[in-house]
Write a protein that holds these residues in place. Structure first.
Motif, PDB file in Angstrom:
ATOM      1  N   VAL A 214      45.813 -33.243   9.599  1.00  0.00           N
ATOM      2  CA  VAL A 214      46.948 -34.171   9.612  1.00  0.00           C
ATOM      3  C   VAL A 214      48.135 -33.562   8.874  1.00  0.00           C
ATOM      4  N   SER A 217      49.569 -30.478  11.178  1.00  0.00           N
ATOM      5  CA  SER A 217      50.286 -30.894  12.388  1.00  0.00           C
ATOM      6  C   SER A 217      49.763 -32.256  12.821  1.00  0.00           C
ATOM      7  N   ARG A 218      50.559 -33.267  12.650  1.00  0.00           N
ATOM      8  CA  ARG A 218      50.130 -34.617  13.015  1.00  0.00           C
ATOM      9  C   ARG A 218      49.923 -34.754  14.514  1.00  0.00           C
ATOM     10  N   THR A 219      50.747 -34.064  15.278  1.00  0.00           N
ATOM     11  CA  THR A 219      50.617 -34.131  16.735  1.00  0.00           C
ATOM     12  C   THR A 219      49.298 -33.523  17.181  1.00  0.00           C
ATOM     13  N   ALA A 220      48.999 -32.334  16.641  1.00  0.00           N
ATOM     14  CA  ALA A 220      47.745 -31.673  17.006  1.00  0.00           C
ATOM     15  C   ALA A 220      46.550 -32.495  16.551  1.00  0.00           C
ATOM     16  N   ALA A 222      46.377 -35.724  16.198  1.00  0.00           N
ATOM     17  CA  ALA A 222      46.244 -36.881  17.077  1.00  0.00           C
ATOM     18  C   ALA A 222      45.578 -36.497  18.395  1.00  0.00           C
ATOM     19  N   ARG A 223      45.906 -35.329  18.922  1.00  0.00           N
ATOM     20  CA  ARG A 223      45.309 -34.879  20.172  1.00  0.00           C
ATOM     21  C   ARG A 223      43.824 -34.563  20.012  1.00  0.00           C
ATOM     22  N   SER A 227      42.539 -40.024  13.498  1.00  0.00           N
ATOM     23  CA  SER A 227      43.434 -41.145  13.225  1.00  0.00           C
ATOM     24  C   SER A 227      44.245 -40.876  11.967  1.00  0.00           C
ATOM     25  N   GLU A 228      45.532 -40.648  12.150  1.00  0.00           N
ATOM     26  CA  GLU A 228      46.391 -40.410  10.986  1.00  0.00           C
ATOM     27  C   GLU A 228      46.414 -41.629  10.066  1.00  0.00           C
ATOM     28  N   ARG A 336      52.835 -25.362   9.534  1.00  0.00           N
ATOM     29  CA  ARG A 336      53.082 -25.873  10.895  1.00  0.00           C
ATOM     30  C   ARG A 336      54.073 -24.991  11.662  1.00  0.00           C
TER      31      ARG A 336
END
Length: 339
Positions: A214, A217-220, A222-223, A227-228, A336
């Motif tokens: 998290v 990279s929050r995007t990575a 999430a994919r 769960s952030e 990141r």
């Protein structure tokens, strides 16, 4: 399955993270060694068993309080409620003991209150991440204010609570505390045990790797199905719980509840994280680095006290130390941007 995906996808990030961690640890050890050498030269008795015990005792309190701050920093957050939860726990516990509650039950209640405060802080700050710092500060004010209202019922002193402290709690936290007959306060061993456990959790478990994911990279993350929100509120709950534990242990150290006992930890927990090399942007560093930061900060404070500097001067010197440390760590691009 998720663990395997995390391991495969973040391997390069992990390598980069380890390199940065090794760099910060090397810097921390070098700084700690330099301070010990300076202390031995400039201050009589600096390198002695008594002073070492004093340094480790104070470092244990700061180290426990810095656990939550480190976890928050790893996801790019800071928890400014820590000192207020510490202060609230420090007066709530003796107030509960004064009502006749058994000490274990009273401590469990304080721990639950601290954890719930952390959960509330995490939930609110996650929804308003642009104002997360102010949100955590507001939650801290609200929590300590509520505790002061409770402790002041029937008393004119809401910020100070005096009641007999259990002898076993005093032994755990006081300078003259002993462990199996050895002149070593048990809180030091508690901190060491907790530090080892945190290190294992962060490096060897799904939760620990998810925190780094998290923060990296929050995007990575999430994919990958992480769960952030769950990670965010979990680390804030841990922060609240460890702040409450620190406040209770400080009661054994001081012998009386004082709401302002947590005030120094507003600055020092952040300083320990920064000096240790954990990035405030998230994804890099860890509690092992923070342990070094705690030791550096505590040894430096002991040295400055030995040299006769007052508290404002100590803050100035520590501030001047943080500036170059941040500059050194900032030379490496954030994780990141490296992938």
């Amino acid at each position: 399955m998720t663990m395997a995906i995390i391991d495969t996808t973040t391997s390069e990030k992990s390598k980069s993270n380890r390199l940065k961690a090794h760099k910060s640890i090397a810097i921390g050890f070098g700084l700690l060694a330099a301070l010990l050498i300076l202390g031995s030269i400039l201050v009589d008795g600096f390198v002695s068993a008594q002073n070492a015990r004093s340094i480790l005792l104070l470092a244990a309190f700061l180290g426990l309080a810095s656990i939550g701050q480190t976890l928050c920093a790893l996801v790019g957050a800071l928890d400014l409620s820590i000192p207020y939860v510490i202060g609230g726990a420090n007066i709530l516990l003796p107030s509960l003991l004064a009502t006749g509650l058994p000490a274990p039950l009273a401590m469990l209640i304080v721990l639950i209150v601290g954890t719930l405060t952390g959960l509330g802080n995490g939930a609110l700050s996650f929804r308003l991440q642009g104002q997360a710092l102010i949100m955590s500060l507001g939650v801290g004010f609200a929590a300590v204010g509520a505790v002061q209202i409770y402790t002041s019922l029937g008393s004119q002193f809401g910020g100070t609570v005096f009641t007999p402290v259990p002898a076993w709690l005093t032994n755990i936290s006081a300078f003259n505390g002993t462990t199996f007959g050895l002149a070593l306060p048990p809180v030091i061993l508690i901190w060491i045990g907790v530090a080892i456990a945190i290190g294992f959790i962060m490096q060897r478990t799904w939760f620990g790797r998810s925190v780094y994911a998290v923060g990296g990279s929050r995007t990575a993350a999430a994919r990958l199905g992480i769960s952030e929100f769950k990670i965010w509120i979990s680390i804030h709950a841990i922060s609240g719980a460890m702040s409450a534990v620190t406040g209770m242990l400080l009661l054994g150290f001081s012998g009386g509840g004082f709401v302002g006992v947590g005030d120094p930890y507003l600055f020092t927990t952040v300083a320990a994280v920064v000096i240790g090399g954990t990035s405030l942007l998230g994804g890099s560093g860890g509690y092992t680095a923070t342990v070094l930061g705690v030791l550096v900060l505590t040894v430096l404070t002991s040295l400055l006290v030995g040299l006769g500097l007052d508290f404002p001067a100590q803050q100035a010197v520590i501030g001047l130390l943080i500036v170059p440390m941040v500059a050194i760590y900032a030379r490496s691009p954030h994780i990141r941007y490296q992938v």
